[in-house]
Write a protein that holds these residues in place. Structure first.
Motif: not given
Length: 460
Positions: A258-277
């Motif tokens: 879960l911690s690894h998954l949360d880190a990956r989601l944080a990285k994905a958010l750092a890439d400035d995805p679309a608002p819905a994503t």
């Protein structure tokens, strides 16, 4: 100060009111007293019967002697001997009475005026009345020459004899009962010390003490019970240790991915995805945090229930200071949320417990009041003497049918908001588990409007 008794006070209370050894001591003394009373009754009866038998024997011997005197000396000699005997004053006060009468019943000698209702033809014996109040035992017989002879002896005074015997019984009985009570107390005291040692070992939960109890090879009943109980507790501890180890390992195995998954989601958010994503990613991270929080709450509940009744890690907690400190921490949050938080804390309220866990109860109750209060509502915290803590709010309240269900794990009320941690239904379940570990009760009190939670020591 709180009103919960310390282990030492509980042991003292047990000794005074409920100790089986104290009951045995009292029972031994009571039985000894009953036996002494029975022995006194038997002794009293024996003394009375002995006196009566001695009285009858004395009359028969006296009568036989007078008959022999008449046979050897005749009527005149018998009259003189009767007069001599009447002149004697016995030391015990038991006087003798005589009547020698002719065939017509006229008195020839003696001090009795008239013949009583005894048949001399059959040498009848029985009680006769001397005067108005004195009773004596008498026997009548016929003598040659148509003479009748009656001999009567008064019973000796029994009061001095009985008083001396009563004195001996009283002093001896008191010493006897005291010795029995002291012996029972001493024997019970030794057993009580052993039981207290066993209780102390179980109460402290010290592994070394439990191992010593489990390894004892004494053959008496107390050691056998202690040995079996210690072994059962050791097996229970082994099972609990295995359970905790497995639970912690499972929790670790769940937290890590879960911690690894949360880190990956944080990285994905750092890439400035679309608002819905980005919104989906933020929601996913919130669900991960809620899942981790749920897992930790479940582990805390299990740990609290496993430690219920154990005293390890507990110390005297100043509830007054702890409650004031937590209320002050929540004061700013309440002001920001638009709630009127107030508290009334009695001074010097203390309780044996784990301060961190007791604080968790109050924070969970305050969190619950913050989440389910009405806008602009009030929250009231009261700590009263006797370790009675209450938290009340002005929210929608809790229906009577749901006042126990709110403490069930994963149960959510109709007013629960989706997405908050309280919605997992573990905050109040954890609070009750901690309360039970400390010998406290947490319940919902009738209140309108709003919810009113009361934390108090168990009754009885």
């Amino acid at each position: 100060m709180g009103h919960r008794l310390s282990p030492a006070r509980r042991d003292a209370d047990l000794t005074v009111r409920h100790s089986i050894f104290a009951r045995i001591t009292l029972l031994s003394a009571a039985l000894s007293a009953v036996l002494l009373c029975g022995l006194w009754w038997v002794t009293d009866r024996t003394i009375n019967e002995t006196i009566a038998a001695s009285l009858r024997e004395g009359v028969d011997v006296d009568l036989a002697g007078l008959v022999d005197i008449h046979a050897s000396g005749g009527r005149e000699e018998l009259s003189r001997r009767i007069a001599d005997r009447l002149a004697l004053v016995p030391s015990d006060g038991a006087r003798a009475h005589y009547l020698l009468a002719d065939a017509t019943g006229a008195r020839v000698a003696g001090d009795l005026a008239e013949w009583p209702g005894l048949d001399p033809a059959v040498s009848e014996s029985g009680p006769v009345r001397i005067g108005r109040q004195t009773e004596a035992h008498a026997r009548a017989t016929l003598l040659p020459g148509n003479l009748r002879l009656l001999v009567a002896h008064e019973a000796p005074e029994r009061a001095p004899i009985l008083s001396r015997v009563a004195l001996v019984f009283g002093l001896g009985g008191a010493v006897f009962v005291a010795c029995i009570a002291l012996f029972a107390q001493a024997a019970g005291g030794r057993v009580r010390q052993r039981v207290a040692g066993v209780n102390a070992a179980f109460r402290s939960g010290d592994d070394q003490a439990l191992s010593a109890l489990a390894a004892t090879d004494s053959a008496d009943e107390i050691d056998d019970i202690a040995r079996q109980a210690a072994r059962a507790l050791q097996r229970d501890r082994q099972l609990m240790a295995a359970y905790r180890e497995t639970s912690e390992q499972v929790a670790h195995e769940i937290r890590t991915p879960l911690s690894h998954l949360d880190a990956r989601l944080a990285k994905a958010l750092a890439d400035d995805p679309a608002p819905a994503t980005a919104a989906h990613l933020v929601a996913a991270r919130g669900e991960i945090r809620q899942l981790v929080g749920t897992l930790e709450a479940l582990l805390d509940i299990a740990a609290s229930k496993a430690k219920q009744g154990q005293r390890q890690g507990m110390a005297l907690v100043d509830l007054s200071a702890m409650t004031a400190r937590i209320c002050e921490l929540y004061e700013d949050s309440a002001e920001d949320a638009g709630y009127a938080l107030s508290w009334d804390i009695a001074p010097d309220v203390s309780l044996m417990g784990d301060e961190a866990q007791l604080g968790r109860i109050l924070t969970n109750l305050l969190d619950n009041a913050f989440k389910y209060n009405r806008p602009g509502g009030a929250i009231r915290v009261v700590l009263a003497p006797g370790s009675r803590l209450s938290v009340a709010d002005n929210g929608p309240g809790i229906a009577a049918s749901e006042r126990e269900r709110v403490f069930e794990r994963f149960w959510r009320g109709p007013s629960a908001q989706a997405g908050d941690q309280a919605g997992a239904g573990l905050g109040l379940a954890l609070a009750r588990a901690i309360a039970e570990r400390h010998g406290l009760t947490l319940r919902v009190m009738p209140s309108e409007p709003g919810a009113h939670f009361m934390l108090a020591p168990e009754e009885g």
